[in-house]
Write an enzyme that holds these catalytic residues in place. Structure first.
Site, PDB file in Angstrom:
ATOM      1  N   GLU A   1       0.824  -1.203   0.000  1.00 37.75           N
ATOM      2  CA  GLU A   1       0.000   0.000   0.000  1.00 37.75           C
ATOM      3  C   GLU A   1       0.861   1.257   0.000  1.00 37.75           C
ATOM      4  O   GLU A   1       0.548   2.243  -0.679  1.00 37.75           O
ATOM      5  CB  GLU A   1      -0.951  -0.016   1.192  1.00 37.75           C
TER       6      GLU A   1
ATOM      7  N   GLU B   1      -3.917  -9.719   3.405  1.00 37.35           N
ATOM      8  CA  GLU B   1      -4.722  -9.467   4.597  1.00 37.35           C
ATOM      9  C   GLU B   1      -5.867 -10.448   4.801  1.00 37.35           C
ATOM     10  O   GLU B   1      -6.228 -10.757   5.944  1.00 37.35           O
ATOM     11  CB  GLU B   1      -5.280  -8.036   4.550  1.00 37.35           C
TER      12      GLU B   1
END
Length: 687
Positions: free
Chosen positions: A103, A123
């Site tokens: 990210e 995730e």
């Protein structure tokens, strides 16, 4: 933990150094925010390179913050600051850019990577979704379809695949820092690409989201996070950036506190701790550079393949040349199967087989570091093997037995240098299954125990130490599972209903389907051995099926009927009739799915509490790992011990009491009752 800024002319080099994996802790986030401000304010800087010291790029969030409320500055603000910087940032990636690391890289204007790097958003494997714009920026960069594959699976891609997807701008050769600085100089004076947050997602074809939903649901089964991730990517494709980001954050916060996320975090930490039992802390393992396997059947071939996959040369020992050829063929079949499934190239398969030497000459083991015995489960046969090994192997060769039920103490009795001997219980197929039960004897040296754990790491397996008892940890609990399944049959259940209920609970297959797949004769052999010890195993229906030769799929019938050449299970009138006969005198009841699951899972917990109390397992989490990695217990439930504790141990005791009154389970053991009073299981390491 540091973030430093140096300069190579007009290029600022921002270096993160937070060993071991440069995790994004609160202090690191703060330092990164300050670095953005400093570079923006520096008129002499035209671009910035973000690079990490050590063995990897930012490999994710700080695990010490898992399950806690993160302190500011929050990661979305860091990513937005980098993306909004007045100077273009170049992420220079080596090792792994995972989760929050990717990210952050998506906030950079450019990304370059070495060929060995891998990138991903894993995730969902922790029961959450990316929370800092990952599901919003990624489809804007690589398109919705590729983003769905990457985010909902949680699987990383290598740098070459990332380049093909458009996830990185270049794969660089040579020194990463020098290449990244050269890249930054090249782009510094060029028009800056449109920020990812300002782009739109390319449209998808009609029906894409419906097809994607079905595919993700089928793969996720009952896990929530992959479907939430899909919803976020769809929102990112259909809404503006701010709206999609707010939606992602809402989903992230909702999942962060979920029971599934808590269970998956529990497993994550249990797996990390599995390689570091306290009693071998600081102990140096033996260096294993070569291995041998005695026995080339299904299990032996699987172990040999696993050893070759880890790069070890292997000698396969069998009793005669014909058996040697069969064993080599079994190993070759494993590698050929990997080629057919696209998991291995033909060249690699050839190289793996070239590292296997088959022989019936034990003298070939004179200089082998590790020998694993995988012969028939017969005490006399195994003792004979180790007697021969003691004659030909070096005095420091590590000797291991793969027994599933026999006592390693008895197998190794009379062995010279008994301190080098231990049990290594692999699970079938051994080249696939990740569990390795490590079974030391009273004489096993600590160095050899440590070697077992080091071998597990080398093979990519999850090690669990177990004490010696019938079945060790996993198969001892499996016996309870099978007994409970038969109790259900005699009290009103049917095989298809029991199997369906356990699939609904989250197992890949029910107990009767599993027995038909593996063969009913395996458990029958174990029951015969138990009878010889004076025990009385409970399997009235299974015993009758075995007596009839109904051993499962391989005989065309077991708990179910099978058409020739097919694996589709069909309810059997023969089995139904036998159940009715054996159920005479049993009270009948109507079983719902939840009640069936309780009648199987909660007695497993009861037996596990005994196993922990007896010291067969040293940590409750180890039992969870055994059931997850060896028997398919749903990872998202955290294993039976975590599941029971989350549900409430007092409730578990109450349900077991009710079942035991009806003769449908053993009563709660004293260890489980004590745990209910304490509110948790106590691991042996903490007593």
């Amino acid at each position: 933990m540091t973030v430093t800024i140096t300069h190579e002319g007009a290029i600022a080099v921002v270096t993160i150094d937070n060993p071991p994996v440069n995790a994004l802790s609160q202090g690191l986030r703060q330092a990164l925010m300050e670095a953005v401000s400093a570079i923006d304010a520096d008129a002499t800087t035209s671009a910035a390179v973000l690079i990490c010291a050590g063995r990897t790029f930012i490999a994710g969030a700080d695990v010490s913050e898992f399950g806690k409320l993160p302190a500011p500055p929050h990661l979305p603000d860091i990513v937005a600051a980098i993306e909004g910087s007045r100077k273009p940032w170049v992420a220079a990636i080596h090792g792994s850019a995972l989760g929050s690391g990717l990210e952050v890289a998506l906030g950079c204007a450019y990304r370059v990577a070495v060929a060995s790097a891998n990138l991903g958003l894993p995730e969902v494997k922790l029961g959450i979704i990316p929370g800092a714009g990952g599901t919003v920026r990624l489809p804007r960069l690589i398109g919705a379809a590729a983003a769905v594959d990457l985010v909902t699976s949680g699987d990383p891609v290598d740098a070459r695949k990332a380049l093909a997807l458009g996830l990185v701008d270049a794969v660089v050769e040579g020194e990463l820092l020098l290449a990244a600085i050269a890249f930054a100089r090249e782009i510094a004076d060029k028009p800056r690409p449109q920020r990812i947050s300002e782009r739109t997602v390319p449209p998808v074809e009609n029906g894409f989201w419906e097809r994607a939903g079905k595919a993700v649901m089928a793969k996720a089964k009952r896990e929530i996070a992959p479907l939430r991730a899909l919803a976020c990517i769809r929102e990112a494709s259909e809404a503006d950036f701010a709206t999609a980001t707010a939606f992602e954050r809402e989903m992230f916060l909702e999942l962060r506190g979920s029971t599934q996320a808590a269970a998956l975090r529990h497993v994550f930490f249990a797996e990390r701790a599995a390689y570091r039992p306290s009693d071998i802390a600081g102990v140096m393992p033996r260096n294993i550079r070569s291995a041998a396997v005695v026995g080339g059947g299904t299990m032996g071939a699987g172990i040999a393949a696993a050893l070759r996959d880890a790069g070890l040369p292997v000698v396969l020992i069998e009793r005669d040349q014909a058996a040697v050829e069969r064993g080599l063929a079994n190993i070759r079949q494993i590698f050929e199967g990997s080629v057919k499934r696209g998991r291995m190239s033909p060249a690699v398969a050839t190289e793996r087989m070239a590292g296997v030497v088959g022989t019936n000459d034990y003298d070939q083991l004179a200089d082998t570091d590790l020998v694993i015995e995988v012969v028939f489960e017969d005490l006399a046969v195994k003792r004979a093997v180790f007697g021969r090994l003691a004659e030909v192997c070096r005095a420091d060769t590590v000797l291991a037995t793969n027994t599933s039920y026999l006592d390693p103490e008895e197998i190794g009795e009379g062995l010279t240098q008994p301190e080098r001997f231990l049990g290594l219980h692999f699970f079938s197929p051994a080249h696939v299954m990740k569990l390795l039960e490590i079974v030391p004897t009273r004489k096993t040296a600590t160095e050899i125990l440590a070697t077992g754990f080091a071998l597990a790491r080398l093979l990519g397996k999850i090690p669990v130490r177990t004490g010696i008892c019938d079945g060790f940890i996993g198969n001892r609990i499996l016996k309870v599972t099978r007994m409970q399944a038969e109790r259900l049959l005699l009290s009103g259940g049917m095989p298809e209903a029991v199997d369906a209920a356990m699939r609904a609970f989250g197992l890949p297959m029910g107990p009767f389907e599993a027995q038909d797949l593996g063969g009913l004769d395996i458990a029958a052999f174990q029951r015969k051995a138990a009878h010889a010890r004076g025990e009385t195993p409970f399997a009235p229906v299974a015993d009758r099926l075995c007596a009839m030769g109904r051993l499962g799929q391989k005989t065309g019938g077991g708990w179910y009927d099978y058409q020739p050449g097919e694996r589709t299970a069909k309810p059997s009138d023969i089995v139904t009739a036998i159940i009715a006969e054996e159920a005479s005198g049993w009270s009948q009841k109507i079983w719902g799915e939840a009640a069936i699951a309780d009648a199987i899972v909660l007695p497993m917990v009861n037996e596990a509490a005994l196993i922990l109390d007896e010291g067969i397992a040293t940590r409750a989490a180890d039992i969870d790992l055994v059931k997850i990695h060896g028997y398919g217990f749903p990872r998202w439930r955290g294993g039976p011990m975590h599941y029971a504790q989350t549900r409430g141990l007092a409730e578990i005791v109450a349900v077991l009491d009710r079942l035991s009154i009806s003769g449908l389970a053993e009563p709660p053991c004293d260890a489980l009752r004590r745990a209910a009073e304490d509110g948790s299981f106590q691991s042996r390491e903490r007593r």
